[in-house]
Design an enzyme around this catalytic site. Structure first.
Site, mmCIF file in Angstrom:
data_model
loop_
_atom_site.group_PDB
_atom_site.id
_atom_site.type_symbol
_atom_site.label_atom_id
_atom_site.label_comp_id
_atom_site.label_asym_id
_atom_site.label_seq_id
_atom_site.Cartn_x
_atom_site.Cartn_y
_atom_site.Cartn_z
ATOM 1 N N ARG A 1 18.875 13.311 12.693
ATOM 2 C CA ARG A 1 18.985 14.639 12.094
ATOM 3 C C ARG A 1 20.190 14.762 11.166
ATOM 4 N NH1 ARG A 1 17.978 19.178 16.602
ATOM 5 N NH2 ARG A 1 17.955 20.431 14.686
ATOM 6 N N HIS B 1 0.860 -1.190 0.000
ATOM 7 C CA HIS B 1 0.000 0.000 0.000
ATOM 8 C C HIS B 1 0.893 1.236 0.000
ATOM 9 C CE1 HIS B 1 -3.314 2.671 0.754
ATOM 10 N NE2 HIS B 1 -2.760 3.120 1.870
ATOM 11 N N LYS C 1 0.122 10.661 0.971
ATOM 12 C CA LYS C 1 0.970 10.029 -0.049
ATOM 13 C C LYS C 1 0.587 10.467 -1.460
ATOM 14 C CE LYS C 1 -0.106 5.882 1.313
ATOM 15 N NZ LYS C 1 -0.977 6.241 2.459
ATOM 16 N N ASP D 1 -1.723 4.010 -4.709
ATOM 17 C CA ASP D 1 -2.568 3.226 -3.811
ATOM 18 C C ASP D 1 -2.044 1.802 -3.618
ATOM 19 O OD1 ASP D 1 -4.890 3.094 -2.069
ATOM 20 O OD2 ASP D 1 -5.674 1.658 -3.512
#
Length: 310
Positions: free
Chosen positions: A243, A138, A159, A177
């Site tokens: 980071r 997905h 998304k 999808d």
């Protein structure tokens, strides 16, 4: 187990049916092809009867040099193994007994307009795409400047909206999808869209969008090698996020591991720009440049009182 009907193989590859039409209802389950070299020499011990047989100029020339009775005997035994089909390349002159046996044993004899090497490559790739084991993920698969980037995350995280913005920035959609992924070989994952979803993207509040009609043919491609996974997730204040980018997270599909980047989603963040940057940064790593390591090395040199290279 996945399988495909020979009639569809014929249609998709524009083969000419020469004989054995009754066998077009046969199925093929193997993505490998059989090139009957030693078999035509009389050695059938390791013949794979579930594979499509490909006969090119070399095999045809070898048969032509055999006495006709021996050639017919060996070809007849080949048909008795009941392969799904026999395909001849463009320049092969087909002996009449092939067509006789094709009708007798209901094995389709097919002719291609391609020469042997490109035919072998094209047919193998075609069968592999249909028959190789697949997983369904997905998410959204994009081609971002050559980097196959799979965007995953919970439903509603953004998304498809991110993909739409990436398309506007000149990148290509492969699937929205649901992404079908198969392993071509260890280290190579190929992603594509299910036939019904090709070219389409769903945007909440807008509906279904055809990216080719909206942005042109260059906005879509059918398949792409998956080289990076970007996961969009809701920002969690207590969670630690790397980071510097020194930690390389991996995700595994089949027997292949690929890099994974987690991007926290916050209001005001330009997700398309972040995903694009992640893909390009990963591409630089493939080319041998690792920005985080270069930065860390420079900091370490300064800490030791050494001069920078620049």
């Amino acid at each position: 187990m996945a399988k495909i009907k020979i009639s569809k193989v014929v249609e998709d590859n524009e083969f000419i049916v020469l004989a054995g039409e009754e066998g077009l209802k046969n199925y093929v389950e193997e993505d490998m092809l059989s090139r009957p070299g030693v078999e035509l020499a009389g050695f059938f011990d390791y013949f794979e009867p579930k594979r499509i047989v490909l006969i090119g100029s070399k095999e045809a020339t070898f048969l032509d040099q055999l006495p006709i009775d021996i050639a017919k005997t060996r070809v007849k035994y080949l048909f008795k193994q009941n392969p799904p089909a026999i395909v001849f390349s463009k320049n092969v002159i087909i002996p009449p007994y092939f067509l006789e046996f094709a009708n007798e044993y209901k094995v389709p004899a097919l002719k291609s307009n391609l020469r042997t090497t490109p035919l072998n490559s094209k047919l193998y790739t075609y069968l592999q795409e249909y028959l190789a084991p697949k997983i369904n993920v997905h998410g959204v698969l994009m081609d971002i400047n050559g980097m196959g980037t799979l965007i995953i995350g919970k439903s509603g995280i953004g998304k498809s909206e991110t993909a739409l913005e990436l398309i506007k920035r000149g990148h290509q959609l492969i699937s929205d999808d649901r992404v079908d992924i198969f392993e071509k070989e260890i280290g190579i994952l190929i992603g594509s869209a299910p036939p019904i979803l090709r070219r389409f993207i769903e945007i909440r509040g807008i509906g279904i969008v055809d990216v080719v009609q909206l942005f042109g043919a260059g906005a879509y491609r059918e398949t792409k090698k998956v080289r990076l996974v970007v996961e969009l997730e809701k920002w969690e204040p207590e969670k630690y996020y790397d980071r510097l980018g020194l930690q390389t997270e991996k995700i595994k599909y089949f027997d292949t591991e690929i890099s994974k980047v987690v991007i926290p989603v916050l209001p005001g963040r330009n997700l398309a720009l972040l995903v694009e940057s992640a893909a390009m940064n990963e591409k630089l790593k493939y080319m041998g440049y690792h920005a985080a390591k270069e930065f860390t090395n420079s900091v370490n040199k300064l800490a030791r009182g050494e001069e920078s290279d620049e």
